[in-house]
Every structure is written in C-alpha cells, then in structure tokens.
Design an enzyme around this catalytic site. Structure first.
Site, PDB file in Angstrom:
ATOM      1  N   SER A   1      92.620 -29.281 132.504  1.00  0.00           N
ATOM      2  CA  SER A   1      91.358 -29.577 131.821  1.00  0.00           C
ATOM      3  C   SER A   1      91.339 -28.890 130.449  1.00  0.00           C
ATOM      4  O   SER A   1      90.902 -29.466 129.448  1.00  0.00           O
ATOM      5  CB  SER A   1      90.174 -29.040 132.623  1.00  0.00           C
ATOM      6  OG  SER A   1      89.742 -29.989 133.559  1.00  0.00           O
TER       7      SER A   1
ATOM      8  N   ASN B   1      91.322 -35.828 146.188  1.00  0.00           N
ATOM      9  CA  ASN B   1      92.296 -35.770 145.105  1.00  0.00           C
ATOM     10  C   ASN B   1      93.299 -34.628 145.300  1.00  0.00           C
ATOM     11  O   ASN B   1      94.505 -34.790 145.086  1.00  0.00           O
ATOM     12  CB  ASN B   1      91.518 -35.603 143.794  1.00  0.00           C
ATOM     13  CG  ASN B   1      92.411 -35.424 142.602  1.00  0.00           C
ATOM     14  OD1 ASN B   1      92.573 -34.317 142.113  1.00  0.00           O
ATOM     15  ND2 ASN B   1      93.019 -36.495 142.151  1.00  0.00           N
TER      16      ASN B   1
ATOM     17  N   LYS C   1      83.082 -23.437 131.887  1.00  0.00           N
ATOM     18  CA  LYS C   1      83.959 -24.539 132.289  1.00  0.00           C
ATOM     19  C   LYS C   1      83.930 -24.669 133.801  1.00  0.00           C
ATOM     20  O   LYS C   1      84.018 -23.666 134.511  1.00  0.00           O
ATOM     21  CB  LYS C   1      85.405 -24.242 131.838  1.00  0.00           C
ATOM     22  CG  LYS C   1      86.376 -25.363 132.117  1.00  0.00           C
ATOM     23  CD  LYS C   1      86.318 -26.433 131.047  1.00  0.00           C
ATOM     24  CE  LYS C   1      87.027 -27.718 131.450  1.00  0.00           C
ATOM     25  NZ  LYS C   1      86.176 -28.608 132.283  1.00  0.00           N
TER      26      LYS C   1
ATOM     27  N   THR D   1      95.683 -30.677 139.990  1.00  0.00           N
ATOM     28  CA  THR D   1      95.291 -29.682 141.002  1.00  0.00           C
ATOM     29  C   THR D   1      96.243 -29.732 142.197  1.00  0.00           C
ATOM     30  O   THR D   1      96.730 -28.696 142.668  1.00  0.00           O
ATOM     31  CB  THR D   1      93.832 -29.891 141.452  1.00  0.00           C
ATOM     32  OG1 THR D   1      93.032 -30.120 140.289  1.00  0.00           O
ATOM     33  CG2 THR D   1      93.304 -28.694 142.195  1.00  0.00           C
TER      34      THR D   1
ATOM     35  N   LYS E   1      79.466 -24.169 137.120  1.00  0.00           N
ATOM     36  CA  LYS E   1      79.630 -25.209 138.136  1.00  0.00           C
ATOM     37  C   LYS E   1      78.311 -25.931 138.294  1.00  0.00           C
ATOM     38  O   LYS E   1      77.244 -25.325 138.135  1.00  0.00           O
ATOM     39  CB  LYS E   1      80.002 -24.586 139.477  1.00  0.00           C
ATOM     40  CG  LYS E   1      80.562 -25.577 140.468  1.00  0.00           C
ATOM     41  CD  LYS E   1      82.039 -25.750 140.243  1.00  0.00           C
ATOM     42  CE  LYS E   1      82.742 -26.529 141.293  1.00  0.00           C
ATOM     43  NZ  LYS E   1      84.177 -26.227 141.286  1.00  0.00           N
TER      44      LYS E   1
HETATM   45  N1  GLU Z   1      86.551 -28.745 139.836  1.00  0.00           N
HETATM   46  C1  GLU Z   1      87.808 -28.131 139.549  1.00  0.00           C
HETATM   47  C2  GLU Z   1      87.815 -26.691 140.026  1.00  0.00           C
HETATM   48  O1  GLU Z   1      87.102 -26.331 140.940  1.00  0.00           O
HETATM   49  C3  GLU Z   1      88.216 -28.293 138.093  1.00  0.00           C
HETATM   50  C4  GLU Z   1      87.263 -27.706 137.110  1.00  0.00           C
HETATM   51  C5  GLU Z   1      87.612 -28.052 135.657  1.00  0.00           C
HETATM   52  O2  GLU Z   1      88.595 -28.724 135.434  1.00  0.00           O
HETATM   53  O3  GLU Z   1      86.846 -27.631 134.785  1.00  0.00           O
HETATM   54  O4  GLU Z   1      88.587 -25.883 139.569  1.00  0.00           O
END
Ligand code: GLU
Length: 427
Positions: A357, A222, A71, A191, A107
């Site tokens: 998420s 954001n 994730k 977030t 990622k």
């Molecule tokens: N990009 C966000 C992070 O760095 C969210 C990742 C997600 O929701 O999977 O945590």
C-alpha cells in the site's frame, strides 16, 4: 459453553504492557499509545435499490500520526465496533513503525453485513461514508485501504467519491485500488505472499524448508486463499482449510487440484463452499478442533481471538503465522511460546499488505508505475530485513538472560520508534 466475547483492545493493551515491562524507558513514556488521537463515528444514510432509505454506523479510528499520515484498512462486517477498531488501529501504528515507513496507524469500518446488500447499495453506502469523513482523510492525512469484506472495487468507489468532493481525482487518498485507476501491481496478492515470506523466514531460522510442510489455513479471504496457493506452488501440502462455510481437515493432504480451483475463485473474490472437500476425503470439524489438528504450520487468516488458551494448550503446529490481525489472545501467545511454538506476529506476518500500500501511495504521488517484480522484490527484501531486526532484538535480550517472544520484540521495536517521533514533535 462459549466464553464471553474477548475484547480485542484489552488484549492489545495487555500485549503492550508486556513490551513496556521489557523496555528500559519509564512506562509513562508510552502512556499516550493507549488512546487514539481521534475517533470518528458517523451515521450513514443510504438508499436501498427499492428506494427506501436505511442507516448504518461508520467509524474511523486514527490512532497515531507520529510517524506520518494515518494508514489502515476499512472493514464491512456486522460485528464492527469501536473496541475492535481501537485494537486494529493500534496494530496498524505498530506495523508501519516496524517496517520503518513514514506512516502512522488507523482503521475504520462500517457495521453491516455486506452479503445482505447489492453491489449498487454497497457503492451508495461507501459514497455516504466518504461524504461523512472526507475532511478527516486525504493523501497527507489518512489513507484507507481494503480489509475484511472490502476490495479494490470498494476503493475505486471511495477514490471516485473523494475526487468528486474535491473536484480533482487524487489516487493517493486510498490504496488497494484497481490497476486501471492507480492501483499497484502486486497489491492484490501482497498480504498473502508476505505471509508466506514470513513463514519462509521462520522456517529458515529453524533450518527447515517449506517443501513438504503440512499447513492448515483458516480463512479463504484475500489473505488465506493467496497464502495457501503460494504454499502449494512452493511444494507445501495443505492439510486443512476453512471459511464461514465450514472447517475441513485431511491428515494426508487435501487434493491440490480441487483446492487450487476453489482457492483461485476465492482469491478472485467469489464466496466458495468448502463442503465439496468432504466428498474428497476431508473431515468437517469444529473451529477449535480444526485449529489444533496435526500440522507443521497453522496460518490463521480470519478474524481476531481465534486461538485462546484452550486452543493454545492443544495446538499441534510448530509454527503459527498470523495472517489475520489479532488471531491469538495474549495468554494464548504466551502459552504457545512456553510450549516452544514459534508465533510470527500479525504486525510482521501480514505487513506485506500495508507495505505494498505504501509503494502504491509513493507511485501515485510520483505519477509512476512500478513493475510487479520490482514491487514484490522490494516487499520480500523489506519483510526479511524486518524479521532479522526482530531476531536481533530477541538475541540482545537473550544476552541479558531474558527469553522474549517475537511479538514482544516487534512491539519493542515499534513503540520505541513511535515514542521517539512523538517526543521530537512535542518539543
Ligand atoms: N487492511 C490491511 C491491514 O490490516 C492493509 C492496510 C493498508 O494497506 O493500509 O494491514
């Protein structure tokens, strides 16, 4: 002179080393965490609006699936490269583990400057990426989400492309989608609101309150924009704000009316010019000067390695709440601790995003829709209990005469959970 570019993965591994040194388990138990399970790099061919074809490199680093499917977000940025994504994927594994979610970490991203492309060109680029990696992702395999320069619209195209390749729309393949196609209420603001909930936990532990707090926010994406708006709503004062158009500071506070206008349009996805703040009495500063101005709280919500040892030596805030991933180098984090600055680490401070998420993924799989209040109440309660878990770990080391950082507590909690699952799976 600008120092050599810091390698984020090396920083992450130095932080891992510190946590391993504090564990009662042998270091060899954690060795597997240094490498991702799989790294995907693909050339993406996509068509410009004038019909010409062009290319970009796309990546997905799948760090650990010990606790569940990978994730983590996707970023579109010219500086995206494999070492950065290795660090970010590793941090995602820690985030999901700290929260006790049945998810691993990954990622990805594309090395492009999205400001150079039209919306339709970016949509074609996203579709090319999905075509290239669709066999390696999926609701039980790897679930991307927005990150730097990607948003709900990017996820909508992503989900659509994936659905077409599979001849069935499956919303749970990505999170952070628009509400109309299976997104979750509360995900857009999760977030930023989570950052403020981490700040409130840290302030409460120190017997302080957010009202009247003087806050510097780096970044109006954001995360930064929504965190700053929430802080204003709760009676804090924003004394500094920055983005790629400049860094601005006013010791008596920046006009909340003007800030709200700018931040609301930033939170809605517009690129805002902060130079107007100069007209309202704020001073333009260089990034290191900006980060070390007088304030109670600093929220770095931009990119990695902003706070190095030089900045850490002169930083004046009492609390650093990491809205970005990896904003402090390992040495800076240690120096801040020595100086009595409380650093709430990224893996907890910005974990509200991945937490909601997860709630989105659960709703998608159950074909259910939760209310915004339910989502945000669950998020706040979970983040607070995760914060308390870290304080308990700190206290247990204190009993043995060792003072450890919140980051070390967070790493210890996460790596023990991952290693336990890893060993069970190995048999
Ligand atoms: N990009 C966000 C992070 O760095 C969210 C990742 C997600 O929701 O999977 O945590």
């Amino acid at each position: 002179m600008k120092a050599m570019k810091i390698n984020p993965h090396l920083e992450a591994m130095k932080m891992l080393d510190e946590a391993i040194a504090l564990s009662t388990r042998p270091a060899s138990d954690f060795e597997f965490l240094r490498q991702a399970e799989r790294e995907i790099c693909v050339r993406l061919n996509f068509q410009r609006d004038d019909g010409r074809w062009t290319q970009a490199l796309g990546y997905r680093v799948q760090h650990s699936s010990d606790l569940g499917p990978y994730k983590g977000g996707l970023r579109y940025h010219p500086e995206v490269e494999i070492e950065e994504l290795r660090a970010l994927a590793f941090w995602m594994s820690l985030k999901t583990a700290i929260l006790g979610l049945p998810l691993g970490g990954g990622k990805g991203g594309i090395a492009v400057d999205p400001s150079l492309y039209s919306a339709s060109e970016l949509a074609r680029l996203t579709r090319a990426f999905v075509e290239a990696i669709h066999l390696d992702i999926g609701p039980d395999r790897d679930i991307p989400a927005p990150d730097v320069n990607t948003n709900a619209q990017t996820m909508a195209v992503f989900a659509d492309a994936y659905g077409k390749l599979n001849a069935a729309y499956e919303p749970a393949v990505v999170t952070g989608k628009p509400l109309a196609i299976g997104g979750s209420l509360g995900r857009h603001e999760a977030t930023g609101l989570g950052v403020i909930s981490a700040l409130k936990s840290a302030l409460a532990t120190a017997g302080r309150s957010i009202e009247g707090c003087r806050i510097i926010v780096q970044g109006t994406g954001n995360v930064g924009a929504i965190a700053a708006l929430e802080a204003l709503r709760l009676g804090a004062m924003i004394v500094g704000v920055s983005n790629t158009t400049g860094s601005f500071y006013a010791p008596e506070g920046i006009s909340p009316e003007l800030l709200k206008l700018l931040l609301e349009s930033a939170a809605a996805g517009a690129s805002v010019q902060l130079a107007v703040l100069e007209g309202a009495g704020a001073k333009r500063l260089s990034t290191p000067e900006f980060l070390s101005q007088a304030a109670d709280v600093l929220i770095p919500a931009a990119l990695e390695n902003q706070i190095d040892l030089d900045v850490a030596d002169v930083l004046q805030a009492d609390f650093v709440i990491e809205g970005a991933n990896g904003p402090c180098t390992q040495e800076a984090d240690r120096r801040l601790f020595e100086r009595g600055v409380v650093v709430v680490p990224d893996v907890l401070a910005n974990a509200g995003g991945v937490l909601v998420s997860y709630y989105e993924w659960v709703q998608n799989r159950q074909r259910d829709v939760w209310s915004r209040d339910l989502v945000l109440e669950r998020m706040a309660a979970k983040l607070e209990s995760a914060y308390q878990d870290l304080l308990e770990i700190q206290a247990s080391y204190e009993k043995k005469g060792q003072k450890i950082r919140l980051r070390e507590a967070a790493y210890l909690s996460a790596i023990h959970r991952i290693v336990e699952a890893h060993e069970l799976r190995l048999g």
